[in-house]
Design a protein around this motif. Structure first.
Motif, short mmCIF file in Angstrom:
data_model
loop_
_atom_site.label_atom_id
_atom_site.label_comp_id
_atom_site.label_asym_id
_atom_site.label_seq_id
_atom_site.Cartn_x
_atom_site.Cartn_y
_atom_site.Cartn_z
N PRO A 104 0.82 -1.20 0.00
CA PRO A 104 0.00 0.00 0.00
C PRO A 104 0.85 1.25 0.00
O PRO A 104 1.88 1.32 0.65
CB PRO A 104 -0.81 -0.13 1.31
N GLY A 105 0.43 2.27 -0.78
CA GLY A 105 1.16 3.52 -0.82
C GLY A 105 0.89 4.33 0.43
O GLY A 105 0.02 4.02 1.23
N PRO A 106 1.63 5.39 0.61
CA PRO A 106 1.44 6.23 1.80
C PRO A 106 0.09 6.90 1.77
O PRO A 106 -0.43 7.26 0.70
CB PRO A 106 2.58 7.25 1.67
N ALA A 107 -0.52 7.05 2.95
CA ALA A 107 -1.83 7.70 3.01
C ALA A 107 -1.69 9.16 2.62
O ALA A 107 -0.69 9.81 2.93
CB ALA A 107 -2.39 7.59 4.42
N ARG A 108 -2.69 9.67 1.89
CA ARG A 108 -2.61 11.06 1.46
C ARG A 108 -2.75 11.97 2.67
O ARG A 108 -3.44 11.64 3.63
CB ARG A 108 -3.71 11.35 0.44
N ALA A 109 -2.13 13.13 2.59
CA ALA A 109 -2.23 14.10 3.69
C ALA A 109 -3.62 14.72 3.70
O ALA A 109 -4.23 14.96 2.65
CB ALA A 109 -1.18 15.19 3.50
N THR A 110 -4.14 14.96 4.89
CA THR A 110 -5.46 15.56 5.04
C THR A 110 -5.34 16.92 5.71
O THR A 110 -4.27 17.29 6.22
CB THR A 110 -6.38 14.67 5.89
N ILE A 111 -6.45 17.63 5.73
CA ILE A 111 -6.46 18.94 6.38
C ILE A 111 -6.14 18.81 7.86
O ILE A 111 -5.54 19.71 8.47
CB ILE A 111 -7.83 19.62 6.16
N VAL A 112 -6.50 17.66 8.45
CA VAL A 112 -6.19 17.42 9.87
C VAL A 112 -4.68 17.34 10.07
O VAL A 112 -4.13 17.87 11.04
CB VAL A 112 -6.89 16.14 10.35
N ASP A 113 -3.99 16.65 9.13
CA ASP A 113 -2.53 16.53 9.24
C ASP A 113 -1.86 17.90 9.15
O ASP A 113 -0.92 18.20 9.90
CB ASP A 113 -2.00 15.63 8.12
N VAL A 114 -2.33 18.73 8.22
CA VAL A 114 -1.74 20.07 8.06
C VAL A 114 -1.97 20.90 9.31
O VAL A 114 -1.06 21.58 9.80
CB VAL A 114 -2.34 20.77 6.82
N ALA A 115 -3.20 20.84 9.83
CA ALA A 115 -3.52 21.62 11.03
C ALA A 115 -2.64 21.19 12.20
O ALA A 115 -2.13 22.03 12.96
CB ALA A 115 -5.00 21.45 11.38
N ARG A 116 -2.42 19.89 12.34
CA ARG A 116 -1.59 19.39 13.44
C ARG A 116 -0.14 19.84 13.26
O ARG A 116 0.51 20.28 14.21
CB ARG A 116 -1.68 17.86 13.49
#
Length: 318
Positions: free
Chosen positions: A10-22
């Motif tokens: 499996p490829g890496p999970a895409r970044a989400t708005i939650v990841d950016v906020a953190r």
């Protein structure tokens, strides 16, 4: 469950708005303001957020941007053959519920989701086929599939639970004397057909499986006392052919469909069927679109799945 094909990692999970906020130490609302160049955020905070966006390779979805302007939301609806009332009924339901939420709906024929990229904020597909992923051009495009034959990692999906209703239908047929059931199915054996065969097997009966379009003239030598059609349209065909051959329904042969089309109430005899609440299906799909627009959770695939059950409706054909 989502699965990974053999031999592939499996490829890496895409970044989400939650990841950016953190990463930036801010709220999701602040991320939205920064990536959309909105007022109400100081320059230093904006720079910090945009640095996190670049570092994480975050791609804000059109849907996420549409949350700022609700009137701009557009849903791509990819359906199977609209001459089948089943798909037409679902389309009407989605259109009604989406309009109530202020969304515009664009309908498309089955094919690659890529054809819709750039023109819609999310996609809901119900085709009987697996939708192709949107590809690199729209890594954060929310895609929800209804009853797909296989799962795509990152896609939301609506699963149909037929087992309980199938058992209810088989129990109903047994109580009425069924001993020689025939299941009409796709040549490749669909999940609905396999479920009926297994339910009859649990009851000690071996169901004969034939192609879903088999005419009564070829079914008659099997001496069936119950026919399980592939869908309600197939059930309507069987009722017409049985009447033309002078076969009494349900006296000599009982007939069950699958889908729960409203028109089943108006044929004679009324068709017994495994029905599903299309309004519940549409609501679940739209709710998943919203959930995906905020980024799937990291704690597993459960947040990407909703389960909608069938129910057995016993009518005069059984």
């Amino acid at each position: 469950m989502n699965s990974t094909p053999a031999g592939k990692r499996p490829g890496p999970a895409r970044a989400t708005i939650v990841d950016v906020a953190r990463a930036a130490g801010v709220s999701r609302q602040t991320v939205t303001r920064a990536v959309n160049d909105m007022p109400g955020i100081n320059p230093a905070t904006r720079d910090r957020v945009l640095a996190a966006v670049r570092e994480l390779n975050y791609h804000p979805s059109r849907f996420g941007r549409g949350l700022v302007k609700p009137s701009a939301r557009t849903l791509g609806l990819v359906l199977g053959d609209l001459t089948n009332p089943y798909y037409a009924d679902l389309a009407a339901t989605v259109l009604r519920l989406a309009a109530a939420r202020g969304w515009t709906v664009v309908m498309a024929e089955p094919g690659s989701v890529t054809d819709l990229v750039g023109g819609v904020d999310a996609v809901v597909g119900f085709t009987g086929l697996a939708l192709e992923p949107p590809g690199a051009g729209a890594p954060n495009l929310p895609v929800v599939e209804i009853d797909p034959p296989r799962a795509h990692p990152g896609h939301g999906r609506i699963e149909f639970e037929r087992w309980t209703a199938t058992r209810d239908a088989v129990r109903h047929l047994l109580e009425r004397g069924t001993r020689r059931p025939v299941v009409l199915d796709m040549p490749s054996r669909s999940s609905r057909g396999r479920t009926f065969v297994e339910a009859f097997g649990e009851a000690g009966l071996e169901a004969v499986v034939v192609d879903r379009d088999t005419p009564w003239a070829d079914l008659a030598p099997l001496r069936p006392d119950a026919l399980v059609a592939f869908n309600d349209l197939g059930g309507f065909r069987l009722l017409r052919e049985l009447e033309a051959h002078g076969v009494a329904v349900p006296g000599q042969v009982r007939v069950v469909g699958v889908d729960g089309l409203a028109v089943g109430e108006f044929v004679t005899p009324r068709l017994s069927t495994l029905a599903i609440d299309l309004a519940e299906v549409a609501r679940a799909a739209l709710d998943l679109v919203l959930a995906l627009s905020e980024g799937p959770g990291r704690d597993g695939a459960s947040e990407l799945v909703r389960v909608v059950p069938h129910r057995f409706l016993a009518r005069e054909s059984t």
